[in-house]
Design a protein around this motif. Structure first.
Motif, mmCIF file in Angstrom:
data_model
loop_
_atom_site.group_PDB
_atom_site.id
_atom_site.type_symbol
_atom_site.label_atom_id
_atom_site.label_comp_id
_atom_site.label_asym_id
_atom_site.label_seq_id
_atom_site.Cartn_x
_atom_site.Cartn_y
_atom_site.Cartn_z
ATOM 1 N N ALA A 362 0.837 -1.204 0.000
ATOM 2 C CA ALA A 362 0.000 0.000 0.000
ATOM 3 C C ALA A 362 0.870 1.251 0.000
ATOM 4 C CB ALA A 362 -0.927 -0.004 1.215
ATOM 5 N N ARG A 363 0.345 2.277 -0.635
ATOM 6 C CA ARG A 363 1.145 3.476 -0.848
ATOM 7 C C ARG A 363 0.251 4.688 -1.114
ATOM 8 N NH1 ARG A 363 3.551 1.110 -6.180
ATOM 9 N NH2 ARG A 363 3.424 -0.691 -4.831
ATOM 10 N N ILE A 364 0.874 5.857 -1.108
ATOM 11 C CA ILE A 364 0.208 7.043 -1.630
ATOM 12 C C ILE A 364 0.954 7.446 -2.890
ATOM 13 C CG2 ILE A 364 -0.169 9.511 -1.242
ATOM 14 C CD1 ILE A 364 -0.863 8.792 1.631
ATOM 15 N N ARG A 365 0.192 7.637 -3.964
ATOM 16 C CA ARG A 365 0.823 8.034 -5.214
ATOM 17 C C ARG A 365 0.707 9.542 -5.382
ATOM 18 N NH1 ARG A 365 -1.288 6.164 -11.059
ATOM 19 N NH2 ARG A 365 -2.985 7.553 -10.494
ATOM 20 N N VAL A 366 1.851 10.181 -5.539
ATOM 21 C CA VAL A 366 1.883 11.621 -5.765
ATOM 22 C C VAL A 366 2.270 11.855 -7.221
ATOM 23 C CG1 VAL A 366 2.979 13.794 -5.096
ATOM 24 C CG2 VAL A 366 2.572 12.022 -3.376
ATOM 25 N N GLN A 367 1.521 12.699 -7.894
ATOM 26 C CA GLN A 367 1.859 13.043 -9.275
ATOM 27 C C GLN A 367 2.262 14.517 -9.337
ATOM 28 O OE1 GLN A 367 -1.900 11.091 -10.638
ATOM 29 N NE2 GLN A 367 -0.654 10.554 -12.401
ATOM 30 N N VAL A 368 3.506 14.719 -9.690
ATOM 31 C CA VAL A 368 4.064 16.067 -9.749
ATOM 32 C C VAL A 368 3.751 16.665 -11.118
ATOM 33 C CG1 VAL A 368 6.197 17.406 -9.555
ATOM 34 C CG2 VAL A 368 5.860 15.397 -8.112
ATOM 35 N N SER A 369 3.604 17.984 -11.167
ATOM 36 C CA SER A 369 3.244 18.669 -12.405
ATOM 37 C C SER A 369 4.083 19.925 -12.585
ATOM 38 C CB SER A 369 1.761 19.045 -12.353
ATOM 39 O OG SER A 369 1.429 19.992 -13.355
ATOM 40 N N ALA A 370 4.209 20.336 -13.843
ATOM 41 C CA ALA A 370 4.843 21.632 -14.130
ATOM 42 C C ALA A 370 3.949 22.776 -13.669
ATOM 43 C CB ALA A 370 5.132 21.754 -15.621
ATOM 44 N N ALA A 371 2.675 22.469 -13.368
ATOM 45 C CA ALA A 371 1.761 23.503 -12.843
ATOM 46 C C ALA A 371 2.126 23.861 -11.406
ATOM 47 C CB ALA A 371 0.322 23.016 -12.901
ATOM 48 N N HIS A 372 2.835 22.964 -10.709
ATOM 49 C CA HIS A 372 3.190 23.228 -9.312
ATOM 50 C C HIS A 372 4.314 24.250 -9.211
ATOM 51 C CE1 HIS A 372 1.549 18.945 -8.569
ATOM 52 N NE2 HIS A 372 0.651 19.818 -8.137
ATOM 53 N N GLU A 373 4.113 25.236 -8.329
ATOM 54 C CA GLU A 373 5.190 26.157 -7.976
ATOM 55 C C GLU A 373 5.904 25.584 -6.753
ATOM 56 O OE1 GLU A 373 5.899 28.431 -10.000
ATOM 57 O OE2 GLU A 373 4.060 28.340 -11.183
ATOM 58 N N ARG A 374 7.096 26.114 -6.479
ATOM 59 C CA ARG A 374 7.859 25.638 -5.326
ATOM 60 C C ARG A 374 7.022 25.654 -4.038
ATOM 61 N NH1 ARG A 374 13.437 24.788 -5.410
ATOM 62 N NH2 ARG A 374 13.132 23.733 -7.347
ATOM 63 N N GLU A 375 6.227 26.738 -3.874
ATOM 64 C CA GLU A 375 5.417 26.852 -2.647
ATOM 65 C C GLU A 375 4.373 25.727 -2.552
ATOM 66 O OE1 GLU A 375 4.061 30.629 -4.319
ATOM 67 O OE2 GLU A 375 2.061 30.148 -3.583
ATOM 68 N N HIS A 376 3.841 25.282 -3.706
ATOM 69 C CA HIS A 376 2.895 24.157 -3.695
ATOM 70 C C HIS A 376 3.599 22.890 -3.221
ATOM 71 C CE1 HIS A 376 0.757 26.494 -7.122
ATOM 72 N NE2 HIS A 376 0.110 26.709 -5.994
ATOM 73 N N LEU A 377 4.793 22.666 -3.771
ATOM 74 C CA LEU A 377 5.545 21.456 -3.411
ATOM 75 C C LEU A 377 5.888 21.491 -1.924
ATOM 76 C CD1 LEU A 377 7.970 21.358 -6.487
ATOM 77 C CD2 LEU A 377 5.923 19.977 -6.156
ATOM 78 N N ASP A 378 6.335 22.653 -1.448
ATOM 79 C CA ASP A 378 6.717 22.775 -0.033
ATOM 80 C C ASP A 378 5.516 22.541 0.880
ATOM 81 O OD1 ASP A 378 9.391 23.209 -0.513
ATOM 82 O OD2 ASP A 378 9.194 25.387 -0.634
ATOM 83 N N LYS A 379 4.345 23.050 0.461
ATOM 84 C CA LYS A 379 3.136 22.847 1.268
ATOM 85 C C LYS A 379 2.766 21.358 1.334
ATOM 86 C CE LYS A 379 -0.946 25.440 1.637
ATOM 87 N NZ LYS A 379 -1.954 26.388 1.073
ATOM 88 N N CYS A 380 2.903 20.690 0.206
ATOM 89 C CA CYS A 380 2.589 19.270 0.146
ATOM 90 C C CYS A 380 3.561 18.478 1.023
ATOM 91 C CB CYS A 380 2.650 18.792 -1.305
ATOM 92 S SG CYS A 380 2.329 17.036 -1.512
ATOM 93 N N ILE A 381 4.846 18.782 0.904
ATOM 94 C CA ILE A 381 5.862 18.079 1.697
ATOM 95 C C ILE A 381 5.630 18.331 3.190
ATOM 96 C CG2 ILE A 381 8.343 17.942 2.202
ATOM 97 C CD1 ILE A 381 8.649 18.877 -0.887
ATOM 98 N N ALA A 382 5.323 19.585 3.542
ATOM 99 C CA ALA A 382 5.080 19.922 4.951
ATOM 100 C C ALA A 382 3.887 19.134 5.504
ATOM 101 C CB ALA A 382 4.847 21.427 5.095
ATOM 102 N N ALA A 383 2.844 18.995 4.689
ATOM 103 C CA ALA A 383 1.668 18.232 5.126
ATOM 104 C C ALA A 383 2.032 16.759 5.318
ATOM 105 C CB ALA A 383 0.539 18.385 4.112
ATOM 106 N N PHE A 384 2.820 16.200 4.387
ATOM 107 C CA PHE A 384 3.282 14.813 4.515
ATOM 108 C C PHE A 384 4.072 14.641 5.810
ATOM 109 C CE2 PHE A 384 2.272 13.535 0.146
ATOM 110 C CZ PHE A 384 2.093 12.174 0.311
#
Ligand SMILES: *Cc1c(COP(=O)(O)O)cnc(C)c1O
Length: 396
Positions: A362-384
């Motif tokens: 079992a896993r969580i699948r994350v799909q990264v996009s060029a639509a993501h800005e650094r702040e989006h990625l950081d928010k996602c990582i912080a939530a994880f």
């Protein structure tokens, strides 16, 4: 009559629900993008196939509008009766140019491309040798064909060699594989597959749905990644993922193969031609791909950043050469709990468990996009990180 059937369906549905496998639709009240509106709340989307962030691209929207203004709303015909405009031929040529192939045939979806590729080309004298983790549409397409079926374990080259040996008695052999496997994000070992295919006199087909636009320095897919442009007999793909996310599928490859599909491929012969707006936007999209590499570069940088930060935070991420990052949890209820808590934090992801992935995987699948800005990625990582600590998966 319906009463009995209704009872039966109700029971089956209740069982699906009880097994925790019931699929509920989450309603989005905005365009597809990095930020989406769900229940009046802005969420960050990390589970779309919108790899290049083109799903709400203004240039593509404009191109679709112009396409409709110039060539109408619908075709109301299959291709060979009166459903082929100049736009369709132009898009097919663009796709061939992008992949370095000889010709292309469009379908309403890649599901149709895969459903209609095997049966017209091969019969009971032939062999199809298929990766065990290939997409459902490949499996269905193979079922519709009379060729003998051989299966090899995912990306297992020793097993593929054995299957190729077993298939030597057949007239023609076709090895078929996904370019990127969507649960792990691993790229198929196309260099080795090609080598074995040469050794055992087989053709190769790759479904580029998750790899086109993503894999390779310029997003030309796995044939770019392995320096095999123009060497693979058949490629299939979708316009519904990286390439804008709307609709449309294609098969591209050797000229005679595409010629034969135009004669005998049933989803092409008996299903409607693509709508002009989508075709016009598709043409503009491939023009954009050849003008600049900005989106591909951004996607690759985003993916590297995300996996690096998540690994540093202590998460167990599967090695990936795509934009898919599988965060391993190994426990089905935990994966669901984790995903639900992420949603509370405004992060949209999907937790997968058996039977979609093997038991205990079992896993969580994350799909990264060029639509993501650094702040989006950081928010996602912080939530994880927050939830990972809460649930005792990573240490402080
Ligand atoms: C998504 C996908 C498809 C189906 O594509 P559609 O155009 O949505 O029908 C086919 N093959 C693979 C590998 C996919 O990931």
């Amino acid at each position: 009559m319906y009463t009995n059937f209704q009872e039966y369906l109700k029971k089956e549905l209740a069982q699906i629900e009880a097994d925790g496998l019931y699929k509920h639709e989450r309603i989005i009240e905005s365009a597809q993008g990095a930020e989406i509106m769900v229940g009046g709340k802005v969420c960050l989307n990390f589970c779309a196939n919108n790899y290049l962030g083109l799903a709400d691209n203004p240039e593509l929207i404009q191109a679709a509008k112009e396409g409709m203004d110039n060539r109408g709303y619908g075709m109301a015909s299959v291709r060979f009766i009166c459903g082929c405009q100049d736009l369709h031929k132009k898009l097919e040529a663009k796709i061939a140019e992008f992949f370095g192939t000889e010709d292309t045939i469009l379908y309403a979806a890649c599901f149709d491309a895969n459903g209609g590729v095997f049966e017209p080309l091969l019969n009971d004298q032939d062999a199809i040798i298929s990766d065990a983790l290939n997409h459902a549409s490949i499996i269905d397409g193979v079922r519709l064909c009379k060729a003998q079926r051989f299966r090899y374990a995912n990306a297992d080259m020793a097993d593929l060699e054995k299957q190729l040996q077993d298939a030597q008695k057949c007239r023609f052999r076709l090895v078929v594989t996904d370019g990127v496997f969507s649960m792990d994000g691993n790229v198929c070992p196309l260099d080795k597959i090609y080598e074995l295919a040469q050794k055992y006199n087989a053709m190769v087909m790759v479904d580029e749905s998750h790899s086109a636009g993503v894999v390779g320095k310029t997003g030309r897919g796995v044939t770019e990644h392995f320096n095999l442009r123009g060497k693979i007999e058949i490629l299939t793909g979708t316009l519904g993922k990286a390439f804008g996310g709307a609709m449309g599928g294609f098969t591209t490859g050797r000229k005679e193969i595409i010629d034969m599909l135009r004669q005998r491929s049933r989803p092409y012969l008996f299903s409607n031609s693509m709508a002009p707006g989508l075709v016009a936007a598709g043409i503009r999209m491939f023009e954009m791909m050849s003008e600049t590499n900005t989106l591909q570069d951004k996607l690759h940088a985003n993916t590297d950043y995300f996996i690096k930060k998540m690994t540093e935070a202590g998460f167990d991420c599967k090695p990936s050469q795509s934009a898919i990052c599988a965060v391993m949890l190994y426990d089905a209820p935990l994966s669901q709990k984790f995903a639900a808590k992420l949603q509370e934090e405004g992060i949209f992801v999907t937790g997968f468990y058996y039977p979609v992935v093997p038991k205990g995987q079992a896993r969580i699948r994350v799909q990264v996009s060029a639509a993501h800005e650094r702040e989006h990625l950081d928010k996602c990582i912080a939530a994880f990180v927050k939830i990972g600590k809460e649930l005792g998966i990573i240490k402080n």
